[in-house]
Design a protein around this motif. Structure first.
Motif, PDB file in Angstrom:
ATOM      1  N   TYR A 178      17.563 -19.712 -36.350  1.00 56.92           N
ATOM      2  CA  TYR A 178      18.928 -19.115 -34.683  1.00 56.92           C
ATOM      3  C   TYR A 178      18.927 -19.513 -34.176  1.00 56.92           C
ATOM      4  O   TYR A 178      17.854 -20.601 -33.665  1.00 56.92           O
ATOM      5  CB  TYR A 178      18.075 -17.733 -34.429  1.00 56.92           C
ATOM      6  CG  TYR A 178      18.529 -16.416 -35.504  1.00 56.92           C
ATOM      7  CD1 TYR A 178      19.477 -15.687 -35.625  1.00 56.92           C
ATOM      8  CD2 TYR A 178      16.853 -16.641 -35.967  1.00 56.92           C
ATOM      9  CE1 TYR A 178      19.258 -14.773 -36.512  1.00 56.92           C
ATOM     10  CE2 TYR A 178      17.177 -15.140 -37.309  1.00 56.92           C
ATOM     11  CZ  TYR A 178      18.259 -14.072 -37.073  1.00 56.92           C
ATOM     12  OH  TYR A 178      17.777 -13.062 -37.736  1.00 56.92           O
ATOM     13  N   THR A 201      20.040 -20.160 -30.117  1.00 63.86           N
ATOM     14  CA  THR A 201      21.030 -19.268 -29.067  1.00 63.86           C
ATOM     15  C   THR A 201      21.496 -20.297 -28.233  1.00 63.86           C
ATOM     16  O   THR A 201      21.697 -20.849 -27.548  1.00 63.86           O
ATOM     17  CB  THR A 201      20.013 -17.939 -28.528  1.00 63.86           C
ATOM     18  OG1 THR A 201      18.507 -17.891 -28.852  1.00 63.86           O
ATOM     19  CG2 THR A 201      20.514 -17.989 -27.278  1.00 63.86           C
ATOM     20  N   ASN A 246      23.851 -17.113 -23.820  1.00 58.61           N
ATOM     21  CA  ASN A 246      22.446 -16.246 -24.524  1.00 58.61           C
ATOM     22  C   ASN A 246      22.910 -15.396 -25.688  1.00 58.61           C
ATOM     23  O   ASN A 246      22.679 -14.196 -26.537  1.00 58.61           O
ATOM     24  CB  ASN A 246      21.857 -15.103 -23.807  1.00 58.61           C
ATOM     25  CG  ASN A 246      21.291 -14.879 -24.235  1.00 58.61           C
ATOM     26  OD1 ASN A 246      19.612 -15.639 -25.021  1.00 58.61           O
ATOM     27  ND2 ASN A 246      20.957 -13.131 -24.263  1.00 58.61           N
ATOM     28  N   LYS A 294      23.101 -15.519 -30.094  1.00 59.77           N
ATOM     29  CA  LYS A 294      22.426 -15.511 -30.600  1.00 59.77           C
ATOM     30  C   LYS A 294      23.615 -16.199 -32.066  1.00 59.77           C
ATOM     31  O   LYS A 294      23.643 -14.548 -32.411  1.00 59.77           O
ATOM     32  CB  LYS A 294      20.720 -13.924 -31.484  1.00 59.77           C
ATOM     33  CG  LYS A 294      19.947 -14.607 -32.192  1.00 59.77           C
ATOM     34  CD  LYS A 294      18.888 -13.903 -32.350  1.00 59.77           C
ATOM     35  CE  LYS A 294      19.514 -12.830 -33.340  1.00 59.77           C
ATOM     36  NZ  LYS A 294      18.388 -12.196 -33.748  1.00 59.77           N
ATOM     37  N   SER A 314      24.135 -12.691 -36.127  1.00 56.65           N
ATOM     38  CA  SER A 314      24.541 -13.486 -35.837  1.00 56.65           C
ATOM     39  C   SER A 314      25.224 -12.171 -34.635  1.00 56.65           C
ATOM     40  O   SER A 314      25.256 -11.407 -35.139  1.00 56.65           O
ATOM     41  CB  SER A 314      25.506 -14.333 -35.489  1.00 56.65           C
ATOM     42  OG  SER A 314      25.718 -15.544 -36.458  1.00 56.65           O
TER      43      SER A 314
END
Length: 325
Positions: free
Chosen positions: A38, A40, A44, A46, A97
């Motif tokens: 992941y 970010t 913010n 992801k 996501s």
């Protein structure tokens, strides 16, 4: 049609590796899908990111299609053999996501952030089908960092044109008309039928029949392989993993007005197009030939929409010869 060799794990390579049709077993698809991380973004969001091919190879950020995000794994074996690291971020709201409303240019900013995170100074970008808008936005946003830009049967900003809509398949035409005029919540209600069908379908063959009307003869030959059917069924199911809002928003971004002008792109673009493609017809690809400042147009005779990843050895061999030889 040429006689092709199917890629396997045997390590043996045909005399002409570009003729190798890459198909993965169900076990390979499931295993590769689990190998992800992941990232970010600064605001913010992801994003799930998959990597395929050679971890030490030439880096390529890959922009996946609409309703599908793991099919670039077909480039895994070609990437290993030809020295390419295929990095595939999943757009917001698709699969794992997180969802946010994004623009083509804001997503291009995310891709630059991802490249910084991975410490990539120079890299290639490549996209297919519905990945076209974000691919082109990235070419517009950061041309100085790109070693090459490859558009594989990419969508162009013509889907909102009623005349051009007649060039695409019936189902795609209906959704294009709806996506262009409906607010997201209303379009999501209509598009939810696509997501529901993915949850209900368990047979790869039945899944393939849903869009068989958009398959040309060459694409039909590819989908005659059960493992090929399974990968795309799994791909679509994963795309709707957390609901329909993300996939619906993603589909609308192709049809509704793009937030940048293609004519402003200064980077050189290589457009690859199957001659018989019904998903993204030749007239859509030709748009780029007339609008881009610096473009090379490569037509693959008698081939369709999925050739570019199914015959990944051919695609990556061309890229390697043009830019990394």
């Amino acid at each position: 049609m040429q006689k092709d060799t199917v890629a396997s794990n045997s390590g043996e390579k045909p005399d002409d590796i570009t003729k190798t049709f890459t198909v993965l077993t169900r076990e390979e698809v499931d295993q590769l899908h689990e190998q992800m991380f992941y990232f970010t973004t600064s605001d913010n969001v992801k994003l799930g990111v998959h990597e395929y091919g050679d971890p030490k190879g030439h880096p390529i950020l890959f922009y996946h299609g609409t309703g599908a995000h793991i099919h670039p794994m077909l480039l895994h074996k070609p990437g290993q053999d030809l020295g390419f690291r295929i990095i595939v971020p999943t757009r917001p709201g698709i699969s794992d996501s997180s969802f946010t409303k994004w623009t083509h240019m804001s997503y291009a900013g995310y891709m630059e952030e991802l490249a910084d995170h991975l410490k990539l100074d120079k890299f290639a970008i490549m996209g297919i089908s519905g990945g076209g808008p974000t691919l082109m936005a990235s070419a517009r946003h950061m041309p100085q960092r790109l070693t090459c830009v490859c558009a594989l049967a990419c969508a162009s900003p013509l889907y909102g044109d009623p005349v051009m809509q007649k060039q695409i398949g019936f189902t795609d035409r209906i959704y294009a008309k709806l996506a262009n005029h409906m607010p997201l919540w209303e379009f999501e209600v209509m598009y939810s039928f696509v997501g529901l069908s993915q949850k209900l379908l368990k047979s790869p063959k039945t899944f393939t029949k849903m869009f068989s009307g958009s398959l040309c003869e060459a694409d039909n030959r590819l989908f005659a392989h059960e493992d090929f059917q399974y990968m795309f069924m799994r791909d679509m199911q994963e795309s709707f993993k957390h609901g329909t809002k993300g996939p619906s928003y993603d589909a609308q971004r192709i049809v509704q007005t793009w937030d940048f002008n293609v004519e402003d792109i200064t980077a050189h673009i290589d457009v690859f197009q199957g001659e018989d493609d019904l998903f993204v017809p030749m007239v859509f690809a030709k748009y780029y030939e007339t609008k881009l400042k610096d473009v090379a147009f490569h037509v693959i005779p008698k081939e369709g929409h999925f050739y570019h990843v199914a015959y990944g050895y051919d695609t990556l061999s061309k890229v390697k010869q043009m830019y990394y030889s």
